[in-house]
Structures are given as C-alpha cells and as structure tokens.
Design a protein around this motif. Structure first.
Motif, PDB file in Angstrom:
ATOM      1  N   PRO A  28      42.317  47.802  47.679  1.00  0.00           N
ATOM      2  CA  PRO A  28      41.612  49.335  48.093  1.00  0.00           C
ATOM      3  C   PRO A  28      41.300  49.193  49.475  1.00  0.00           C
ATOM      4  O   PRO A  28      40.779  48.167  50.078  1.00  0.00           O
ATOM      5  CB  PRO A  28      40.454  49.236  47.183  1.00  0.00           C
ATOM      6  N   LYS A  29      41.188  50.330  50.127  1.00  0.00           N
ATOM      7  CA  LYS A  29      41.014  50.727  51.659  1.00  0.00           C
ATOM      8  C   LYS A  29      39.362  50.581  51.812  1.00  0.00           C
ATOM      9  O   LYS A  29      39.033  49.932  52.724  1.00  0.00           O
ATOM     10  CB  LYS A  29      41.229  51.913  51.966  1.00  0.00           C
ATOM     11  N   ASN A  30      38.524  50.365  50.727  1.00  0.00           N
ATOM     12  CA  ASN A  30      37.023  50.360  51.036  1.00  0.00           C
ATOM     13  C   ASN A  30      36.467  49.011  50.878  1.00  0.00           C
ATOM     14  O   ASN A  30      35.408  48.831  50.876  1.00  0.00           O
ATOM     15  CB  ASN A  30      36.457  51.292  50.007  1.00  0.00           C
ATOM     16  N   VAL A  31      37.687  48.079  50.535  1.00  0.00           N
ATOM     17  CA  VAL A  31      37.261  46.739  50.365  1.00  0.00           C
ATOM     18  C   VAL A  31      37.332  46.010  51.733  1.00  0.00           C
ATOM     19  O   VAL A  31      38.317  45.765  52.379  1.00  0.00           O
ATOM     20  CB  VAL A  31      38.324  45.993  49.423  1.00  0.00           C
ATOM     21  N   SER A  32      36.240  45.695  52.420  1.00  0.00           N
ATOM     22  CA  SER A  32      36.069  45.056  53.662  1.00  0.00           C
ATOM     23  C   SER A  32      34.862  44.095  53.701  1.00  0.00           C
ATOM     24  O   SER A  32      33.731  44.700  53.385  1.00  0.00           O
ATOM     25  CB  SER A  32      36.064  45.895  54.858  1.00  0.00           C
ATOM     26  N   PRO A  33      35.016  42.918  54.034  1.00  0.00           N
ATOM     27  CA  PRO A  33      36.120  42.031  54.290  1.00  0.00           C
ATOM     28  C   PRO A  33      36.998  41.693  52.918  1.00  0.00           C
ATOM     29  O   PRO A  33      36.336  41.826  51.850  1.00  0.00           O
ATOM     30  CB  PRO A  33      35.778  40.826  54.671  1.00  0.00           C
ATOM     31  N   ALA A  34      38.331  41.504  52.865  1.00  0.00           N
ATOM     32  CA  ALA A  34      39.190  41.109  51.600  1.00  0.00           C
ATOM     33  C   ALA A  34      39.015  39.670  51.668  1.00  0.00           C
ATOM     34  O   ALA A  34      39.667  39.022  52.733  1.00  0.00           O
ATOM     35  CB  ALA A  34      40.008  41.960  51.897  1.00  0.00           C
ATOM     36  N   HIS A  35      38.781  38.961  50.368  1.00  0.00           N
ATOM     37  CA  HIS A  35      39.026  37.665  50.091  1.00  0.00           C
ATOM     38  C   HIS A  35      40.355  37.659  49.435  1.00  0.00           C
ATOM     39  O   HIS A  35      40.721  38.155  48.511  1.00  0.00           O
ATOM     40  CB  HIS A  35      37.747  37.137  49.471  1.00  0.00           C
ATOM     41  N   THR A  48      41.579  33.042  52.419  1.00  0.00           N
ATOM     42  CA  THR A  48      41.318  33.827  53.766  1.00  0.00           C
ATOM     43  C   THR A  48      40.652  34.863  53.408  1.00  0.00           C
ATOM     44  O   THR A  48      40.408  35.641  52.447  1.00  0.00           O
ATOM     45  CB  THR A  48      43.031  34.408  54.106  1.00  0.00           C
ATOM     46  N   THR A  49      40.096  35.312  54.656  1.00  0.00           N
ATOM     47  CA  THR A  49      39.094  36.678  54.766  1.00  0.00           C
ATOM     48  C   THR A  49      39.972  37.492  55.746  1.00  0.00           C
ATOM     49  O   THR A  49      39.905  36.973  56.965  1.00  0.00           O
ATOM     50  CB  THR A  49      37.648  36.510  54.868  1.00  0.00           C
ATOM     51  N   PHE A  50      39.955  38.701  55.437  1.00  0.00           N
ATOM     52  CA  PHE A  50      40.690  39.760  56.380  1.00  0.00           C
ATOM     53  C   PHE A  50      39.570  40.625  56.423  1.00  0.00           C
ATOM     54  O   PHE A  50      39.021  41.450  55.563  1.00  0.00           O
ATOM     55  CB  PHE A  50      41.892  40.376  55.717  1.00  0.00           C
ATOM     56  N   ASN A  51      39.005  40.877  57.869  1.00  0.00           N
ATOM     57  CA  ASN A  51      38.022  41.891  57.977  1.00  0.00           C
ATOM     58  C   ASN A  51      38.936  43.252  58.308  1.00  0.00           C
ATOM     59  O   ASN A  51      38.050  44.199  57.833  1.00  0.00           O
ATOM     60  CB  ASN A  51      37.402  41.571  59.411  1.00  0.00           C
ATOM     61  N   HIS A  52      40.091  43.391  58.404  1.00  0.00           N
ATOM     62  CA  HIS A  52      40.877  44.492  58.656  1.00  0.00           C
ATOM     63  C   HIS A  52      42.273  44.039  57.963  1.00  0.00           C
ATOM     64  O   HIS A  52      42.795  43.072  58.403  1.00  0.00           O
ATOM     65  CB  HIS A  52      41.219  44.827  60.298  1.00  0.00           C
ATOM     66  N   LEU A  53      42.476  44.913  56.855  1.00  0.00           N
ATOM     67  CA  LEU A  53      43.781  44.742  56.054  1.00  0.00           C
ATOM     68  C   LEU A  53      44.908  44.882  57.222  1.00  0.00           C
ATOM     69  O   LEU A  53      45.051  45.639  57.959  1.00  0.00           O
ATOM     70  CB  LEU A  53      43.946  45.510  55.147  1.00  0.00           C
ATOM     71  N   PRO A  54      45.946  43.783  57.096  1.00  0.00           N
ATOM     72  CA  PRO A  54      46.849  43.618  58.033  1.00  0.00           C
ATOM     73  C   PRO A  54      48.039  44.456  57.564  1.00  0.00           C
ATOM     74  O   PRO A  54      48.189  44.895  56.309  1.00  0.00           O
ATOM     75  CB  PRO A  54      47.370  42.215  58.072  1.00  0.00           C
TER      76      PRO A  54
END
Length: 82
Positions: A28-35, A48-54
């Motif tokens: 989902p776009k509202n998930v930040s950061p994404a684990h 891995t943790t993404f602060n901005h979805l690649p």
C-alpha cells in the motif's frame, strides 16, 4: 534466485520469486517505511526497510548459511510413477 520468499511481516503479505528469480510485491502507498524480509532455505534472511518504495528492480544479496541447516528432508504423500 528462484524460490525466495519475499514478505512483509507487519502487513502479512508475501510472494515467492519465480523460476527466473523475479517477483512482484505490491505494498500500500500509505505504508512508510515498509519492512520487507527475504528468505531462502540455506541462506541468511535479509531484512530490509524501504523509506520510499522502489520502482522497477531491487537487487538483494543472499548469503549462504550452511551452518544453520544440518539436513533437508523432502517428503510426499503421493507415489512417484515410473
């Protein structure tokens, strides 16, 4: 690498990579950061943790971990036809 399990524990969604090692995991776009966790039998898990979805490709380095596995037993309920 084929058969890598890619999942988000918090969102309880995941996929496995295909025969060519490709996968698609939609978060989902509202998930930040994404684990996101990458797991494969015989390899060390990668968290891995993404602060901005690649967008596009994300390459992950899997490191062999033979010490964590003494044996792998595969069984089946079905007879093999020869």
């Amino acid at each position: 690498m084929p058969g890598v399990v890619v999942y988000s524990p918090e969102l309880q969604i995941g996929v496995a990579s295909n025969a060519f090692g490709f996968y698609s995991l939609t978060l989902p776009k509202n998930v930040s950061p994404a684990h996101v966790v990458y797991q494969m039998v015989g390899f060390t898990s990668v968290d891995t943790t993404f602060n901005h979805l690649p967008q596009g490709f994300t390459n992950i380095q899997m490191v062999p971990d033979a010490s964590s596995m003494q044996a792998l037993v595969v069984t089946s309920d079905q007879a093999i036809k020869t």
